[in-house]
Design a protein around this motif. Structure first.
Motif, PDB file in Angstrom:
ATOM      1  N   ASN A 174     -15.462  82.309  -1.050  1.00  0.00           N
ATOM      2  CA  ASN A 174     -15.658  81.310  -2.101  1.00  0.00           C
ATOM      3  C   ASN A 174     -17.043  80.675  -2.007  1.00  0.00           C
ATOM      4  OD1 ASN A 174     -13.071  81.723  -3.069  1.00  0.00           O
ATOM      5  ND2 ASN A 174     -12.190  80.120  -1.785  1.00  0.00           N
ATOM      6  N   HIS A 175     -17.471  80.424  -0.775  1.00  0.00           N
ATOM      7  CA  HIS A 175     -18.791  79.817  -0.578  1.00  0.00           C
ATOM      8  C   HIS A 175     -19.897  80.787  -0.978  1.00  0.00           C
ATOM      9  CE1 HIS A 175     -21.846  77.253   1.172  1.00  0.00           C
ATOM     10  NE2 HIS A 175     -20.927  76.342   1.417  1.00  0.00           N
ATOM     11  N   ILE A 176     -19.722  82.071  -0.675  1.00  0.00           N
ATOM     12  CA  ILE A 176     -20.725  83.072  -1.044  1.00  0.00           C
ATOM     13  C   ILE A 176     -20.837  83.197  -2.563  1.00  0.00           C
ATOM     14  CG2 ILE A 176     -21.285  85.529  -0.939  1.00  0.00           C
ATOM     15  CD1 ILE A 176     -20.022  85.562   1.848  1.00  0.00           C
ATOM     16  N   ILE A 177     -19.684  83.222  -3.243  1.00  0.00           N
ATOM     17  CA  ILE A 177     -19.686  83.309  -4.707  1.00  0.00           C
ATOM     18  C   ILE A 177     -20.361  82.085  -5.316  1.00  0.00           C
ATOM     19  CG2 ILE A 177     -18.201  83.336  -6.753  1.00  0.00           C
ATOM     20  CD1 ILE A 177     -16.222  85.013  -5.154  1.00  0.00           C
ATOM     21  N   MET A 178     -20.064  80.899  -4.773  1.00  0.00           N
ATOM     22  CA  MET A 178     -20.664  79.672  -5.294  1.00  0.00           C
ATOM     23  C   MET A 178     -22.171  79.662  -5.074  1.00  0.00           C
ATOM     24  SD  MET A 178     -19.965  76.935  -6.921  1.00  0.00           S
ATOM     25  CE  MET A 178     -18.184  76.964  -6.755  1.00  0.00           C
ATOM     26  N   ASP A 179     -22.615  80.115  -3.909  1.00  0.00           N
ATOM     27  CA  ASP A 179     -24.060  80.157  -3.645  1.00  0.00           C
ATOM     28  C   ASP A 179     -24.779  81.105  -4.596  1.00  0.00           C
ATOM     29  OD1 ASP A 179     -23.940  78.304  -1.664  1.00  0.00           O
ATOM     30  OD2 ASP A 179     -23.856  79.738  -0.016  1.00  0.00           O
ATOM     31  N   LYS A 180     -24.183  82.279  -4.839  1.00  0.00           N
ATOM     32  CA  LYS A 180     -24.804  83.228  -5.762  1.00  0.00           C
ATOM     33  C   LYS A 180     -24.840  82.689  -7.179  1.00  0.00           C
ATOM     34  CE  LYS A 180     -23.813  87.464  -3.175  1.00  0.00           C
ATOM     35  NZ  LYS A 180     -23.161  88.798  -3.196  1.00  0.00           N
ATOM     36  N   LEU A 181     -23.765  82.002  -7.583  1.00  0.00           N
ATOM     37  CA  LEU A 181     -23.719  81.424  -8.926  1.00  0.00           C
ATOM     38  C   LEU A 181     -24.778  80.344  -9.093  1.00  0.00           C
ATOM     39  CD1 LEU A 181     -22.295  81.106 -11.686  1.00  0.00           C
ATOM     40  CD2 LEU A 181     -20.722  79.513 -10.579  1.00  0.00           C
ATOM     41  N   ILE A 182     -24.891  79.464  -8.117  1.00  0.00           N
ATOM     42  CA  ILE A 182     -25.867  78.379  -8.196  1.00  0.00           C
ATOM     43  C   ILE A 182     -27.291  78.925  -8.160  1.00  0.00           C
ATOM     44  CG2 ILE A 182     -26.786  76.396  -6.932  1.00  0.00           C
ATOM     45  CD1 ILE A 182     -23.936  75.694  -6.154  1.00  0.00           C
ATOM     46  N   THR A 183     -27.524  79.940  -7.343  1.00  0.00           N
ATOM     47  CA  THR A 183     -28.858  80.538  -7.286  1.00  0.00           C
ATOM     48  C   THR A 183     -29.248  81.182  -8.610  1.00  0.00           C
ATOM     49  OG1 THR A 183     -28.536  80.965  -4.919  1.00  0.00           O
ATOM     50  CG2 THR A 183     -30.312  82.152  -6.020  1.00  0.00           C
ATOM     51  N   ALA A 184     -28.314  81.912  -9.220  1.00  0.00           N
ATOM     52  CA  ALA A 184     -28.596  82.552 -10.508  1.00  0.00           C
ATOM     53  C   ALA A 184     -28.851  81.513 -11.596  1.00  0.00           C
ATOM     54  CB  ALA A 184     -27.429  83.461 -10.893  1.00  0.00           C
ATOM     55  N   LEU A 185     -28.053  80.437 -11.617  1.00  0.00           N
ATOM     56  CA  LEU A 185     -28.264  79.392 -12.617  1.00  0.00           C
ATOM     57  C   LEU A 185     -29.584  78.665 -12.397  1.00  0.00           C
ATOM     58  CD1 LEU A 185     -24.685  77.837 -12.853  1.00  0.00           C
ATOM     59  CD2 LEU A 185     -25.796  79.344 -14.504  1.00  0.00           C
ATOM     60  N   HIS A 186     -29.933  78.452 -11.146  1.00  0.00           N
ATOM     61  CA  HIS A 186     -31.201  77.765 -10.855  1.00  0.00           C
ATOM     62  C   HIS A 186     -32.401  78.589 -11.326  1.00  0.00           C
ATOM     63  CE1 HIS A 186     -34.192  75.382  -8.776  1.00  0.00           C
ATOM     64  NE2 HIS A 186     -34.613  76.463  -8.148  1.00  0.00           N
ATOM     65  N   LYS A 187     -32.369  79.885 -11.089  1.00  0.00           N
ATOM     66  CA  LYS A 187     -33.468  80.744 -11.534  1.00  0.00           C
ATOM     67  C   LYS A 187     -33.571  80.776 -13.047  1.00  0.00           C
ATOM     68  CE  LYS A 187     -33.458  83.833  -7.522  1.00  0.00           C
ATOM     69  NZ  LYS A 187     -33.221  85.233  -7.057  1.00  0.00           N
ATOM     70  N   GLU A 188     -32.431  80.758 -13.729  1.00  0.00           N
ATOM     71  CA  GLU A 188     -32.454  80.826 -15.187  1.00  0.00           C
ATOM     72  C   GLU A 188     -32.939  79.518 -15.806  1.00  0.00           C
ATOM     73  OE1 GLU A 188     -29.348  81.604 -18.885  1.00  0.00           O
ATOM     74  OE2 GLU A 188     -28.824  82.180 -16.844  1.00  0.00           O
ATOM     75  N   MET A 189     -32.451  78.391 -15.284  1.00  0.00           N
ATOM     76  CA  MET A 189     -32.829  77.105 -15.865  1.00  0.00           C
ATOM     77  C   MET A 189     -34.248  76.703 -15.501  1.00  0.00           C
ATOM     78  SD  MET A 189     -29.483  74.669 -15.682  1.00  0.00           S
ATOM     79  CE  MET A 189     -29.233  74.978 -13.930  1.00  0.00           C
ATOM     80  N   LYS A 190     -34.758  77.205 -14.408  1.00  0.00           N
ATOM     81  CA  LYS A 190     -36.117  76.861 -14.005  1.00  0.00           C
ATOM     82  C   LYS A 190     -37.147  77.369 -15.000  1.00  0.00           C
ATOM     83  CE  LYS A 190     -37.637  78.780 -10.281  1.00  0.00           C
ATOM     84  NZ  LYS A 190     -37.803  79.157  -8.854  1.00  0.00           N
ATOM     85  N   LEU A 191     -36.774  78.396 -15.782  1.00  0.00           N
ATOM     86  CA  LEU A 191     -37.701  78.945 -16.766  1.00  0.00           C
ATOM     87  C   LEU A 191     -37.852  78.051 -17.988  1.00  0.00           C
ATOM     88  CD1 LEU A 191     -36.524  82.679 -16.650  1.00  0.00           C
ATOM     89  CD2 LEU A 191     -38.483  81.670 -15.481  1.00  0.00           C
ATOM     90  N   ILE A 192     -36.819  77.265 -18.302  1.00  0.00           N
ATOM     91  CA  ILE A 192     -36.861  76.440 -19.515  1.00  0.00           C
ATOM     92  C   ILE A 192     -36.830  74.952 -19.206  1.00  0.00           C
ATOM     93  CG2 ILE A 192     -35.809  78.175 -21.009  1.00  0.00           C
ATOM     94  CD1 ILE A 192     -33.131  76.907 -20.574  1.00  0.00           C
ATOM     95  N   MET A 193     -36.577  74.577 -17.958  1.00  0.00           N
ATOM     96  CA  MET A 193     -36.535  73.160 -17.607  1.00  0.00           C
ATOM     97  C   MET A 193     -37.941  72.666 -17.271  1.00  0.00           C
ATOM     98  SD  MET A 193     -34.735  70.412 -17.075  1.00  0.00           S
ATOM     99  CE  MET A 193     -33.050  70.950 -16.872  1.00  0.00           C
ATOM    100  N   PRO A 194     -38.474  71.693 -18.012  1.00  0.00           N
ATOM    101  CA  PRO A 194     -39.850  71.242 -17.762  1.00  0.00           C
ATOM    102  C   PRO A 194     -39.982  70.343 -16.544  1.00  0.00           C
ATOM    103  CG  PRO A 194     -38.899  70.002 -19.558  1.00  0.00           C
ATOM    104  CD  PRO A 194     -37.879  71.014 -19.164  1.00  0.00           C
ATOM    105  N   TYR A 195     -38.893  69.721 -16.107  1.00  0.00           N
ATOM    106  CA  TYR A 195     -38.967  68.763 -15.016  1.00  0.00           C
ATOM    107  C   TYR A 195     -38.295  69.334 -13.775  1.00  0.00           C
ATOM    108  CZ  TYR A 195     -39.807  65.843 -19.083  1.00  0.00           C
ATOM    109  OH  TYR A 195     -40.290  65.355 -20.258  1.00  0.00           O
ATOM    110  N   LYS A 196     -38.968  69.207 -12.652  1.00  0.00           N
ATOM    111  CA  LYS A 196     -38.424  69.718 -11.399  1.00  0.00           C
ATOM    112  C   LYS A 196     -37.308  68.800 -10.902  1.00  0.00           C
ATOM    113  CE  LYS A 196     -42.715  71.912  -9.864  1.00  0.00           C
ATOM    114  NZ  LYS A 196     -43.742  71.976  -8.785  1.00  0.00           N
ATOM    115  N   GLY A 197     -36.275  69.423 -10.368  1.00  0.00           N
ATOM    116  CA  GLY A 197     -35.160  68.667  -9.816  1.00  0.00           C
ATOM    117  C   GLY A 197     -34.016  68.445 -10.772  1.00  0.00           C
TER     118      GLY A 197
END
Length: 217
Positions: free
Chosen positions: A40-63
């Motif tokens: 469960n922890h591995i799946i959650m980490d992969k999900l959060i990592t994928a979402l972070h990479k995707e949103m970082k492209l369109i999110m203008p503010y860090k954090g």
């Protein structure tokens, strides 16, 4: 149950704990007790990592990706937990959706108009607009900006309530014969798979649209 819509009544008694069911999501969050992560922890980490990479492209503010991922996980867990029997679906109520989208929209608007006033005014008139259409474009863009939190909330609520209403209607009309009951059970299995997909997709849509709206500030 007095009518069909009493299924979605949040007040079913003097000591109703229906809204407390929104906190059941914390039980499902994976905790790290051991040196090696569980599945469960591995799946959650992969999900959060994928979402972070995707949103970082369109999110203008860090954090801010942490805020959007928290919104995604909260809505997704509440949607999925609402598919289980005897658990209140808080995301099928407009007050739950509006309490998530309205404060975030108001915060973004206040920040934009106080700190980037000229930039916010430029959004009201798209580039290339003829002079004669500029007053109408200002009105249209203002209205479209004002209804954004409502559209986000109504979209989530309507999609979550539609499947539950359909299953309630089918369940109340399938007691006449055994053949009809078996066919209804097969339809329920397909509907549950469809509702599971809708629960995850709607939380992703809410997170993505909120991120896109924040990128305009």
């Amino acid at each position: 149950m007095t009518n069909l819509f009493s299924t979605f009544d949040p007040c079913t008694g003097s000591f109703s704990l229906n809204w407390m069911s929104s906190m059941i999501m914390f039980i499902m969050l994976p905790y790290k007790f051991w040196l090696l992560n569980n599945k469960n922890h591995i799946i959650m980490d992969k999900l959060i990592t994928a979402l972070h990479k995707e949103m970082k492209l369109i999110m203008p503010y860090k954090g801010n990706t942490l805020l959007m991922m928290s919104l995604f996980l909260m809505v997704m867990y509440n949607n999925i937990m609402g598919l289980l029997p005897y658990i209140f679906t808080s995301s099928s109520h407009l007050i739950f959706s509006l309490s998530l989208t309205l404060p975030m929209w108001v915060t973004l608007m206040l920040y934009g108009w106080l700190n980037k006033t000229n930039y916010m005014f430029s959004h009201l008139v798209p580039s290339g607009t003829p002079n004669i259409l500029m007053p109408f474009m200002v009105i249209i863009e203002t209205i479209s900006s004002l209804i954004r939190p409502g559209s986000l909330a109504v979209r989530l609520t309507a999609n979550m309530i539609a499947g539950h209403l359909l299953m309630s209607l089918l369940g109340s009309n399938s007691l006449s014969s055994m053949t009809l009951m078996m066919l209804t059970m097969m339809m329920f299995m397909m509907l549950m798979m469809f509702e599971l997909a809708v629960a995850m997709i709607q939380s992703y849509v809410l997170m993505t649209l909120t991120t896109l709206y924040s990128s305009e500030v």
